[in-house]
Design a protein around this motif. Structure first.
Motif, mmCIF file in Angstrom:
data_model
loop_
_atom_site.group_PDB
_atom_site.id
_atom_site.type_symbol
_atom_site.label_atom_id
_atom_site.label_comp_id
_atom_site.label_asym_id
_atom_site.label_seq_id
_atom_site.Cartn_x
_atom_site.Cartn_y
_atom_site.Cartn_z
ATOM 1 N N ASN A 1 0.849 -1.189 0.000
ATOM 2 C CA ASN A 1 0.000 0.000 0.000
ATOM 3 C C ASN A 1 0.885 1.240 0.000
ATOM 4 O O ASN A 1 2.043 1.200 0.394
ATOM 5 C CB ASN A 1 -1.026 -0.035 1.138
ATOM 6 N N TYR A 2 0.327 2.326 -0.470
ATOM 7 C CA TYR A 2 1.102 3.546 -0.675
ATOM 8 C C TYR A 2 1.653 4.121 0.627
ATOM 9 O O TYR A 2 2.692 4.772 0.624
ATOM 10 C CB TYR A 2 0.250 4.591 -1.384
ATOM 11 N N GLU B 1 2.851 2.351 3.061
ATOM 12 C CA GLU B 1 4.055 1.567 3.331
ATOM 13 C C GLU B 1 5.216 1.978 2.431
ATOM 14 O O GLU B 1 6.370 1.918 2.852
ATOM 15 C CB GLU B 1 3.770 0.073 3.149
ATOM 16 N N ARG C 1 -1.055 4.455 8.612
ATOM 17 C CA ARG C 1 -2.295 4.731 7.871
ATOM 18 C C ARG C 1 -3.053 5.879 8.529
ATOM 19 O O ARG C 1 -4.154 5.715 9.053
ATOM 20 C CB ARG C 1 -3.184 3.494 7.827
ATOM 21 N N ALA D 1 2.078 6.526 -5.854
ATOM 22 C CA ALA D 1 1.892 6.688 -4.410
ATOM 23 C C ALA D 1 1.957 8.161 -4.013
ATOM 24 O O ALA D 1 1.125 8.645 -3.237
ATOM 25 C CB ALA D 1 2.953 5.883 -3.653
ATOM 26 N N TYR E 1 -8.208 6.669 -1.094
ATOM 27 C CA TYR E 1 -7.286 5.535 -1.118
ATOM 28 C C TYR E 1 -7.405 4.701 0.154
ATOM 29 O O TYR E 1 -7.462 3.469 0.101
ATOM 30 C CB TYR E 1 -5.844 6.029 -1.315
ATOM 31 N N LEU E 2 -7.460 5.370 1.308
ATOM 32 C CA LEU E 2 -7.613 4.649 2.571
ATOM 33 C C LEU E 2 -8.920 3.850 2.569
ATOM 34 O O LEU E 2 -8.942 2.679 2.957
ATOM 35 C CB LEU E 2 -7.592 5.610 3.760
ATOM 36 N N ASN F 1 -10.517 2.718 0.022
ATOM 37 C CA ASN F 1 -10.344 1.601 -0.902
ATOM 38 C C ASN F 1 -9.548 0.474 -0.244
ATOM 39 O O ASN F 1 -9.902 -0.698 -0.367
ATOM 40 C CB ASN F 1 -9.656 2.095 -2.176
ATOM 41 N N LEU F 2 -8.483 0.838 0.473
ATOM 42 C CA LEU F 2 -7.685 -0.170 1.188
ATOM 43 C C LEU F 2 -8.537 -0.940 2.193
ATOM 44 O O LEU F 2 -8.339 -2.134 2.400
ATOM 45 C CB LEU F 2 -6.539 0.490 1.961
ATOM 46 N N GLU F 3 -9.467 -0.224 2.806
ATOM 47 C CA GLU F 3 -10.311 -0.829 3.840
ATOM 48 C C GLU F 3 -11.560 -1.494 3.255
ATOM 49 O O GLU F 3 -12.416 -1.970 3.988
ATOM 50 C CB GLU F 3 -10.713 0.236 4.872
#
Length: 200
Positions: A24-25, A27, A33, A79, A92-93, A95-97
């Protein structure tokens, strides 16, 4: 076994590992996060990593290393573009979740307001709106966009507070749902803003 691995070989192996797994971006830049990121610190990390992994430094390296450098540069650029923009960072967060903005869940009164604003834009496109009406419409859409931006900032602050305090999963999920609702509604307003700007 890698007993005699040089520092350069180790870096290349780690870069390949980074690109072969889903990264993930946050990281990529060694960030937690969190949604409030110091833009100057992010830019500094971006430039340092870009210099370190720039394809020009690998022009005489084997093809695999050159391809790796190109992939790493693309990852860094994506990123950075995402994380430097506050709204894209929230998207983005989410989407990650596992959340995707869903405008169908917006309140009916809000959707009616959007419909009315859209009607006014159509009138302006057709040349049936005075300059005064267009200015009033532009001001209203700008006001609503600014309101959503403020809500996103407030929700981002709350997310960071919950994340730092190690709150329970239910509270974190509730905050993610709230941010998703805000972004879903904000997307309508930002689309209207773009349509109005296209008219001139």
């Amino acid at each position: 076994m890698r007993l005699h691995e040089s520092q350069r070989q180790k870096e290349l192996r780690l870069r390949k590992l980074v690109l072969d797994v889903v990264v993930n971006y946050f990281e990529v830049f060694d960030l937690p996060r969190l949604l409030n990121i110091d833009p100057k610190a992010l830019e500094k990390k971006f430039h340092a990593l870009s210099r370190k992994h720039h394809p020009d430094y690998f022009s005489t390296a084997p093809i695999e290393q050159r391809e790796l450098a190109v992939r790493m540069t693309a990852l860094l650029n994506d990123a950075y573009r995402t994380l430097r923009h506050p709204v894209r960072r929230v998207e983005y967060l989410l989407n990650l979740e596992g959340y995707k903005p869903d405008g169908s869940k917006a309140p009916k009164s809000f959707l009616m307001d959007v419909f009315e604003l859209n009607e006014q834009i159509e009138e302006a496109k057709a040349g049936r709106a005075s300059e005064e009406q267009k200015t009033a419409l532009r001001n209203e859409i700008e006001r609503r966009a600014a309101q959503f931006d403020a809500e996103i900032r407030k929700a981002s602050d709350e997310w960071d507070r919950l994340a730092r305090d190690g709150r329970e999963e239910t509270q974190m999920k509730n905050q993610l749902m709230r941010m998703n609702e805000i972004l879903s509604e904000a997307s309508y307003i930002h689309n209207l803003k773009e349509e109005l700007e296209a008219i001139g």
